[in-house]
Design an enzyme around this catalytic site. Structure first.
Site, PDB file in Angstrom:
ATOM      1  N   HIS A  68     -14.954 -18.932-137.762  1.00 40.50           N
ATOM      2  CA  HIS A  68     -15.661 -19.703-138.774  1.00 40.50           C
ATOM      3  C   HIS A  68     -14.828 -19.770-140.052  1.00 40.50           C
ATOM      4  O   HIS A  68     -14.014 -18.885-140.310  1.00 40.50           O
ATOM      5  CB  HIS A  68     -17.033 -19.088-139.049  1.00 40.50           C
ATOM      6  CG  HIS A  68     -17.998 -19.333-137.929  1.00 40.50           C
ATOM      7  ND1 HIS A  68     -19.294 -18.902-137.943  1.00 40.50           N
ATOM      8  CD2 HIS A  68     -17.828 -19.995-136.748  1.00 40.50           C
ATOM      9  CE1 HIS A  68     -19.889 -19.293-136.826  1.00 40.50           C
ATOM     10  NE2 HIS A  68     -19.027 -19.937-136.077  1.00 40.50           N
ATOM     11  N   GLU A  70     -15.603 -19.176-143.017  1.00 41.08           N
ATOM     12  CA  GLU A  70     -15.813 -18.012-143.873  1.00 41.08           C
ATOM     13  C   GLU A  70     -14.926 -16.851-143.415  1.00 41.08           C
ATOM     14  O   GLU A  70     -14.335 -16.138-144.228  1.00 41.08           O
ATOM     15  CB  GLU A  70     -17.272 -17.550-143.837  1.00 41.08           C
ATOM     16  CG  GLU A  70     -18.272 -18.571-144.358  1.00 41.08           C
ATOM     17  CD  GLU A  70     -18.825 -19.460-143.252  1.00 41.08           C
ATOM     18  OE1 GLU A  70     -18.077 -19.812-142.317  1.00 41.08           O
ATOM     19  OE2 GLU A  70     -20.021 -19.817-143.325  1.00 41.08           O
ATOM     20  N   CYS A  99     -23.597 -18.659-141.210  1.00 46.93           N
ATOM     21  CA  CYS A  99     -24.422 -18.166-140.107  1.00 46.93           C
ATOM     22  C   CYS A  99     -24.693 -16.672-140.347  1.00 46.93           C
ATOM     23  O   CYS A  99     -24.064 -16.055-141.204  1.00 46.93           O
ATOM     24  CB  CYS A  99     -23.701 -18.390-138.775  1.00 46.93           C
ATOM     25  SG  CYS A  99     -22.291 -17.297-138.528  1.00 46.93           S
ATOM     26  N   CYS A 102     -21.511 -14.382-140.237  1.00 44.54           N
ATOM     27  CA  CYS A 102     -20.659 -14.505-141.421  1.00 44.54           C
ATOM     28  C   CYS A 102     -21.323 -13.867-142.642  1.00 44.54           C
ATOM     29  O   CYS A 102     -20.647 -13.221-143.448  1.00 44.54           O
ATOM     30  CB  CYS A 102     -20.323 -15.965-141.705  1.00 44.54           C
ATOM     31  SG  CYS A 102     -19.149 -16.653-140.526  1.00 44.54           S
TER      32      CYS A 102
HETATM   33 ZN   LIG Z   1     -20.338 -18.168-139.350  1.00 48.22          ZN
END
Ligand SMILES: [Zn+2]
Length: 191
Positions: A68, A70, A99, A102
């Site tokens: 991701h 992040e 999410c 993260c």
């Molecule tokens: Zn995430």
């Protein structure tokens, strides 16, 4: 589309205007948009002058190398700024909110960097109706992260700093379509 960046250590400098206007609008549902963009800014106080770093990360959607945006940022930041005691002021402009995984990783990151403040402006709320995703946002909030929905000011700021705008002036177009709904929803989640 901008070229594929295989290494999470290398943020892009900017994105093109089409990508920005497609990926960033405040929409309640935007199921066609699988990518998440993270524009960031790092400011440091160091001997009376401010230095800052900028860039854009995007999530990797390859099934064998998922990462991701992040996570790419956290990986890059730890490498770039090994000093845990310095003061950092970090701002993210996200197309989708984090999410739960993260969110968890950001909370751990903030425990490592005690003098770091993080502000997150997100354009959309990822699975805003799902309790785990709501919980993730509350964890960030409880850890001291400033959370907000991107409004006109932030869009304009991103246009000026993270988009290859070629001196074209910022136009809000459809960017703020569901702003009111999302701002109310976020308030409700964090209440
Ligand atoms: Zn995430």
């Amino acid at each position: 589309m901008e070229p594929w960046r295989p290494s999470p250590r290398n943020p892009m400098h900017r994105i093109d205007p089409k990508t920005f206007h497609f990926q960033f609008p405040n929409l309640r549902y935007a199921s066609g948009r699988r990518l998440c963009y993270l524009c960031f800014q790092v400011e440091r106080d160091y001997f009376y002058y401010n230095d800052s770093d900028w860039g854009v990360f995007r999530n990797k959607v390859h099934p064998r190398a998922r990462c991701h945006a992040e996570q790419s940022f956290l990986f890059w930041f730890r490498d770039q700024y090994p000093c845990r005691d310095e003061y950092y002021n970090v701002t993210w402009f996200l197309s989708w909110s984090p999410c739960p995984t993260c969110a968890e990783e950001v909370v751990e990151f903030l425990e490592e960097y005690r003098n770091l403040t993080l502000s997150i402006f997100t354009s959309r709320l990822y699975y805003f109706w799902h309790p785990n995703y709501q919980q993730g946002l509350r964890k960030l909030w409880d850890a001291g992260v400033q959370l907000d929905i991107m409004s006109c000011d932030e869009f304009e700021y991103c246009w000026d700093n993270f988009v290859y705008h070629k001196r074209k002036r910022f136009q809000r177009w459809n960017l703020l379509k569901d702003y009111d709904f999302l701002a109310a929803e976020l308030q409700e989640i964090l209440r």
